[in-house]
Write a protein that holds these residues in place. Structure first.
Motif, PDB file in Angstrom:
ATOM      1  N   ARG A 132      51.077  26.026  39.411  1.00 25.90           N
ATOM      2  CA  ARG A 132      50.383  27.118  38.740  1.00 25.90           C
ATOM      3  C   ARG A 132      49.130  27.453  39.525  1.00 25.90           C
ATOM      4  N   VAL A 133      49.042  28.706  39.947  1.00 26.20           N
ATOM      5  CA  VAL A 133      47.984  29.124  40.859  1.00 26.20           C
ATOM      6  C   VAL A 133      47.225  30.303  40.271  1.00 26.20           C
ATOM      7  N   LYS A 134      45.898  30.258  40.362  1.00 27.34           N
ATOM      8  CA  LYS A 134      45.073  31.340  39.836  1.00 27.34           C
ATOM      9  C   LYS A 134      45.170  32.584  40.723  1.00 27.34           C
TER      10      LYS A 134
ATOM     11  N   THR B 108      47.669  31.571  48.687  1.00 28.82           N
ATOM     12  CA  THR B 108      48.278  31.386  47.364  1.00 28.82           C
ATOM     13  C   THR B 108      47.354  31.847  46.253  1.00 28.82           C
ATOM     14  N   SER B 109      46.085  31.423  46.312  1.00 31.08           N
ATOM     15  CA  SER B 109      45.102  31.862  45.312  1.00 31.08           C
ATOM     16  C   SER B 109      44.617  33.254  45.706  1.00 31.08           C
ATOM     17  N   SER B 110      45.312  34.271  45.255  1.00 33.51           N
ATOM     18  CA  SER B 110      45.097  35.627  45.752  1.00 33.51           C
ATOM     19  C   SER B 110      43.883  36.283  45.111  1.00 33.51           C
ATOM     20  N   VAL B 111      43.151  37.037  45.924  1.00 36.55           N
ATOM     21  CA  VAL B 111      42.024  37.852  45.497  1.00 36.55           C
ATOM     22  C   VAL B 111      42.357  39.301  45.828  1.00 36.55           C
ATOM     23  N   SER B 112      42.056  40.210  44.912  1.00 37.48           N
ATOM     24  CA  SER B 112      42.494  41.594  45.033  1.00 37.48           C
ATOM     25  C   SER B 112      41.391  42.510  45.551  1.00 37.48           C
TER      26      SER B 112
ATOM     27  N   ILE C  19      35.829  49.288  37.337  1.00 41.26           N
ATOM     28  CA  ILE C  19      36.476  48.122  37.932  1.00 41.26           C
ATOM     29  C   ILE C  19      36.048  46.864  37.168  1.00 41.26           C
ATOM     30  N   SER C  20      37.015  46.233  36.524  1.00 41.21           N
ATOM     31  CA  SER C  20      36.764  44.956  35.862  1.00 41.21           C
ATOM     32  C   SER C  20      37.869  43.992  36.283  1.00 41.21           C
ATOM     33  N   TRP C  21      37.553  42.714  36.203  1.00 44.06           N
ATOM     34  CA  TRP C  21      38.454  41.707  36.769  1.00 44.06           C
ATOM     35  C   TRP C  21      39.024  40.795  35.692  1.00 44.06           C
ATOM     36  N   TYR C  22      40.205  40.304  35.979  1.00 43.92           N
ATOM     37  CA  TYR C  22      40.889  39.374  35.084  1.00 43.92           C
ATOM     38  C   TYR C  22      41.516  38.284  35.941  1.00 43.92           C
ATOM     39  N   THR C  23      41.283  37.037  35.601  1.00 42.19           N
ATOM     40  CA  THR C  23      41.873  35.915  36.325  1.00 42.19           C
ATOM     41  C   THR C  23      42.978  35.307  35.484  1.00 42.19           C
ATOM     42  N   GLY C  24      44.156  35.257  36.070  1.00 45.11           N
ATOM     43  CA  GLY C  24      45.308  34.689  35.377  1.00 45.11           C
ATOM     44  C   GLY C  24      46.006  33.653  36.248  1.00 45.11           C
ATOM     45  N   THR C  25      46.899  32.916  35.662  1.00 39.12           N
ATOM     46  CA  THR C  25      47.641  31.880  36.374  1.00 39.12           C
ATOM     47  C   THR C  25      49.092  32.300  36.525  1.00 39.12           C
ATOM     48  N   VAL C  26      49.594  32.230  37.748  1.00 36.54           N
ATOM     49  CA  VAL C  26      50.979  32.594  38.037  1.00 36.54           C
ATOM     50  C   VAL C  26      51.768  31.312  38.266  1.00 36.54           C
TER      51      VAL C  26
END
Length: 238
Positions: free
Chosen positions: A96-98, A21-25, A74-81
């Motif tokens: 709500r999952v990051k 669920t807490s996905s990493v790309s 490459i830069s990262w952004y953490t959001g909540t879905v």
């Protein structure tokens, strides 16, 4: 001859398979995701209307080979879905999952053989059968077609790669780390079965800097060509 196009968007998400669920790309599109992108542009069916896990376009995309270049840092952004809570909706209708996203990604995709001819027709006309995206369906993408070019053989003993380097056991690779200014290593899904199961992974190397290139002083067995003034390394054909 081969074709090239740029693909970009505000976010990308190519989920690593060990995350749930807490996905990493992944930082770049795996070859398996590029295969789905090409199939979507030209309209290859996957058979999911009959079986949800079907991925039949893998049979039709055989003989296609690709190369991938990273154009933006490459830069990262953490959001909540916001998801529907189907397991315990009485407690809370939403969860709500990051999620980790690549921020402002831009890549260059090179394509040779296989679906190349049909892909060229769609890219020139701007007629995409399915909406192109950067991983997830909500990561919509813009595509810029760059054209149709000759590919030229490489004869030099020392080369600077503009693209991601696929690393196979049969390759004999020597890298000038100082000239390359560092490299990153990642294992990406390369090919799936028609039942959407993982068939093969591939190890890749890519420059730590967008401006930098991977400097190779030995590259026995590696499939490299010049694409205009860019030296690129091809993944194996599917």
């Amino acid at each position: 001859m081969a074709i090239a196009f740029n693909i970009a968007g505000p976010i990308a998400m190519y989920r690593r398979p060990y995350t749930t669920t807490s996905s990493v790309s992944f930082p770049l599109p795996p070859p398996s995701a590029v295969a789905g992108l090409l199939a979507g542009i030209v309209g290859l069916g996957n058979g999911s209307h009959e079986e949800s896990c079907a991925s039949e376009y893998w049979e039709e995309i055989k003989g296609t080979r690709i190369a991938i270049a990273i154009l933006n840092p490459i830069s990262w952004y953490t959001g909540t879905v916001n998801f529907w809570n189907l397991k315990e909706p009485q407690k809370s209708p939403h969860i709500r999952v990051k999620h980790q996203f690549v921020k402002n990604p831009k890549y260059r995709i090179y394509v040779h053989g296989g679906v190349e001819k049909e892909l060229r027709r769609h890219l020139e006309a701007g007629t995409f059968i399915y909406t192109p995206c950067l991983g997830t369906a909500y990561a919509l993408a813009e595509i810029e077609y760059l054209g149709y070019f000759d590919i030229q053989p490489v004869t030099e003993n020392k080369i600077n790669l503009s693209s991601v380097l696929p690393l196979l056991p049969e390759h004999t690779i020597e890298i000038d780390i100082i000239a390359s200014k560092g490299v990153f290593r990642d294992k990406l899904p390369f090919r799936l079965t028609p039942q959407r199961a993982l068939a093969e992974n591939i190890t890749t190397l890519y420059s730590a800097s967008v401006e930098g290139k991977i400097c190779l002083t030995a590259w026995e067995g590696l499939d490299v060509t010049y694409f205009g003034d860019e030296c690129i390394a091809w993944f194996p054909s599917w």
